[in-house]
Design a protein around this motif. Sequence first.
Motif, mmCIF file in Angstrom:
data_model
loop_
_atom_site.group_PDB
_atom_site.id
_atom_site.type_symbol
_atom_site.label_atom_id
_atom_site.label_comp_id
_atom_site.label_asym_id
_atom_site.label_seq_id
_atom_site.Cartn_x
_atom_site.Cartn_y
_atom_site.Cartn_z
ATOM 1 N N ALA A 169 -8.003 -2.720 -1.095
ATOM 2 C CA ALA A 169 -6.600 -2.516 -1.452
ATOM 3 C C ALA A 169 -6.391 -1.146 -2.083
ATOM 4 O O ALA A 169 -5.433 -0.426 -1.744
ATOM 5 C CB ALA A 169 -6.133 -3.618 -2.396
ATOM 6 N N VAL A 215 -4.330 2.300 -0.710
ATOM 7 C CA VAL A 215 -3.343 3.079 -1.444
ATOM 8 C C VAL A 215 -3.702 4.562 -1.393
ATOM 9 O O VAL A 215 -2.833 5.430 -1.195
ATOM 10 C CB VAL A 215 -3.238 2.581 -2.896
ATOM 11 C CG1 VAL A 215 -2.368 3.517 -3.735
ATOM 12 C CG2 VAL A 215 -2.673 1.168 -2.931
ATOM 13 N N LEU A 222 2.954 -0.635 2.897
ATOM 14 C CA LEU A 222 2.778 -1.086 1.517
ATOM 15 C C LEU A 222 4.132 -1.342 0.868
ATOM 16 O O LEU A 222 5.101 -0.626 1.134
ATOM 17 C CB LEU A 222 2.021 -0.031 0.697
ATOM 18 C CG LEU A 222 0.643 0.397 1.198
ATOM 19 C CD1 LEU A 222 0.076 1.481 0.297
ATOM 20 C CD2 LEU A 222 -0.299 -0.790 1.258
ATOM 21 N N CYS A 230 -0.512 -3.776 -2.762
ATOM 22 C CA CYS A 230 -1.344 -3.961 -1.572
ATOM 23 C C CYS A 230 -2.198 -5.207 -1.765
ATOM 24 O O CYS A 230 -2.882 -5.335 -2.797
ATOM 25 C CB CYS A 230 -2.225 -2.735 -1.339
ATOM 26 S SG CYS A 230 -3.235 -2.817 0.162
ATOM 27 N N ASP A 231 -2.145 -6.109 -0.825
ATOM 28 C CA ASP A 231 -2.881 -7.378 -0.925
ATOM 29 C C ASP A 231 -2.555 -8.120 -2.220
ATOM 30 O O ASP A 231 -3.427 -8.750 -2.834
ATOM 31 C CB ASP A 231 -4.401 -7.143 -0.828
ATOM 32 C CG ASP A 231 -4.832 -6.621 0.533
ATOM 33 O OD1 ASP A 231 -4.064 -6.777 1.501
ATOM 34 O OD2 ASP A 231 -5.934 -6.050 0.620
#
Length: 413
Positions: free
Chosen positions: A14, A18, A68, A84-85
């Motif tokens: 994750a 980014v 995202l 993210c996630d």
Amino acid sequence: MTARITADWLRAPALQAVFDALETDGDEARVVGGAVRNTLLGLPATDIDISTTAVPSTVMGKAAAHGLKAVPTGFDHGTVTLVCDGIPYEVTTLREDVETHGRSATVRFGRNWLHDAERRDFTMNALYCDRRGEVFDPVGGLPDVEARHVRFIGDPRLRIAEDYLRILRFFRFHAQYGAGDLDAAGFAAVVDLRDGLAGLSAERIGMEMRKLVSAPRAPETVLAMREAGIVSRVLATHGGLRPFQDLRALDALAPETRAPALALAVLSDGGEADLDDMADHLRLSNAERKRMKVARCASDIPRGWDEARPAPVAKTEILRLLFLAGREAAIDGLLHAWANAGVGPEDELFADALTLLRDAEIPVFPLTGKDLVSTGVPAGPAVGEGLQKARAAWIDSGFALDREALVAVATGA
């Protein structure tokens, strides 16, 4: 001095995603602050904050292009949270102060990592690392991390004048991460500028003090704060420092000693009114206020045990404390009394009582109002009065009376 981080959090897909989004079109991104500091200190990294050369609108566009979620949590000041996630990452554009006015500041965005570092508070908080783990140290924070030395960036007085909460942060970071003596220049500055604390909100002071009193080196740090004339300004009390030191001497025996509500209750040197003053002064929650008061009240029971020394505390006394206060409050009350007894962590009387408080089952009063009504007691005040008499007799018997005996007490049979 150079360093490299090889932590699991840095390799997380994750976070790398980014970085993939931010490091396009010539922009850079680096993790900054607490995650870098804590990893270098061998401590867990919690929030992962990122600095970038990209301006907020560009960060938003990059996030959209890479799928995202972007939330403009502090857009005007350069902060966008990327998710993210399911993991949030606070991303802030490099900044430099144009004008400071208390907690806030007029800033402009830039691409200069040194200027961004110079606007932070302490050198150990101005460390950056790239996606590969290489650490960047614009203001000399690495030697301070190695020495566990909390030092202001540049002139301490200028840093404090930008935000007077940094006075408390200076002590809190020393209590949490420091070793040895407080930084001399920093200490002199906080003493000179301590009047600035009066302009801070109670909520901000309360947040810092909660963290400070639960930190590893809180006892000696609070002593330094008292010597600096700061304790009475932020706690509305001169402080029960010796009991607080004795409370934290019990850390290895009871994790509850680091609960802010209990620590603050012990630091108060007065009764219920003083606890209320402290809770008001720090804007504590109702739950924290209640825990402070209950701990203070519950501590009255084990204080009497000291008269029976060296005999062990009877299990009936433990059960009485558990029944009247509940397990959390009973343990808080015991630790509060232990701290004020001045007998130290090796005291067998209190240590045995603590073990019993953790292991014993809380007594359950075996009589209900329905039981009394079924015997012919009329519903209403008579039921409450009967239950109250039966409950008192049950406690006095060491919780030995059964339901039949308690009915007899309640009804006067």
